[in-house]
Design an enzyme around this catalytic site. Structure first.
Site, PDB file in Angstrom:
ATOM      1  N   TYR A  37       0.835  -1.204   0.000  1.00  0.00           N
ATOM      2  CA  TYR A  37       0.000   0.000   0.000  1.00  0.00           C
ATOM      3  C   TYR A  37       0.871   1.256   0.000  1.00  0.00           C
ATOM      4  CZ  TYR A  37      -4.099   2.882   1.117  1.00  0.00           C
ATOM      5  OH  TYR A  37      -5.118   3.810   1.076  1.00  0.00           O
TER       6      TYR A  37
ATOM      7  N   LYS B 101       0.910   3.736  -3.192  1.00  0.00           N
ATOM      8  CA  LYS B 101       0.340   5.067  -3.004  1.00  0.00           C
ATOM      9  C   LYS B 101       1.402   6.151  -3.184  1.00  0.00           C
ATOM     10  CE  LYS B 101      -4.005   4.153  -2.332  1.00  0.00           C
ATOM     11  NZ  LYS B 101      -5.034   4.639  -3.287  1.00  0.00           N
TER      12      LYS B 101
END
Length: 259
Positions: free
Chosen positions: A148, A152
């Protein structure tokens, strides 16, 4: 800025932040296309807010192309693209190759594929808007989840590149970077919920309101949690101190059995 009459696409809009963005934009008079992999959810939101549903994959090369074709067929022109769909898969160094591939596919490459098909037309006409829902993880990090965090960061980095490259051609690029938001993703964060909510977990509608305010001045970095700006500055100017603080949080979470 007014979005009245503009053609807008919001991906991942079947629930959570995407649903709130779509609802706010529709309420402001935009002609909204709601996309989500969950077809019934997309259609339910579209019915609720008076929008048009285009269910399906909004990440793969073919899926993005199909979505843009369907949206153009309905809207005529796509004026704003809200690349909101995202996933959180895989934790720690044990995250699998499939977890990494899926995270990069949805959280980064979906944006690249959409921009590739949208930006040339925007440059030709001199206007267009590309909004990425990233995360505070994209400017800071996310303990426990390298997939993640990295994806991101990639989403923010691509948005920065897009803005630096095309802003003089009329293309506005923005990145929304909230911390804890009361969505299904937060509910599934288990023991990390407290960490993500330490500066208050916002409602998705709060994020939509922050985005609406940012549309008025075209600011690149949209921070629904103002504290994230302070953390971001500390990370940039006092990197080792910031990393030390994050490591203390890691140790605390390990001690509590959260990680």
């Amino acid at each position: 800025m007014s979005v009245r009459g503009q053609g807008v696409v919001v991906t991942g809009a079947g629930r959570g932040i995407g649903r709130a963005l779509a609802a706010r934009l529709a309420a402001e008079g935009a002609r909204v296309v709601v996309n989500d992999l969950d077809g019934p959810a997309a259609m339910a939101v579209a019915d609720e807010i008076g929008a048009h549903a285009v269910p399906g994959d909004g990440a793969s090369e073919a899926g993005v192309a199909d979505l843009i074709d369907a949206a153009r067929a309905h809207l005529g022109e796509i004026d704003c693209w809200f690349a909101n769909a995202g996933i959180d898969r895989g934790h720690g160094l044990d995250a699998s190759e499939d977890d990494w591939a899926a995270s990069l596919e949805v959280n980064v490459l979906a944006h690249v594929r959409a921009a590739r098909l949208l930006v040339p037309a925007w440059v030709e006409r001199g206007s267009g808007r590309f909004v990425v829902t990233a995360s505070a993880a994209g400017v800071l990090t996310m303990l426990g989840s390298p997939t993640y965090s990295v994806s991101k960061h990639g989403a923010v980095a691509f948005a920065e590149w897009l803005s630096a490259t095309y802003r003089h051609r009329g293309v506005v690029v923005q990145a929304i970077c909230p911390q804890g938001v009361r969505t299904r993703m937060l509910e599934q964060a288990a023991a990390l919920q407290d960490l993500l909510s330490r500066d208050t977990a916002l409602a998705p509608e709060d994020v939509a309101e922050a985005m609406w305010q940012a549309l008025q001045d075209d600011r690149f970095l949209v921070l629904p949690h103002a504290e994230v700006g302070t953390y971001y500055a500390s990370r940039a100017t006092q990197t080792d101190r910031w990393l030390g603080g994050m490591n203390k949080l890691q140790q605390r979470l390990e001690g509590e059995g959260a990680l």
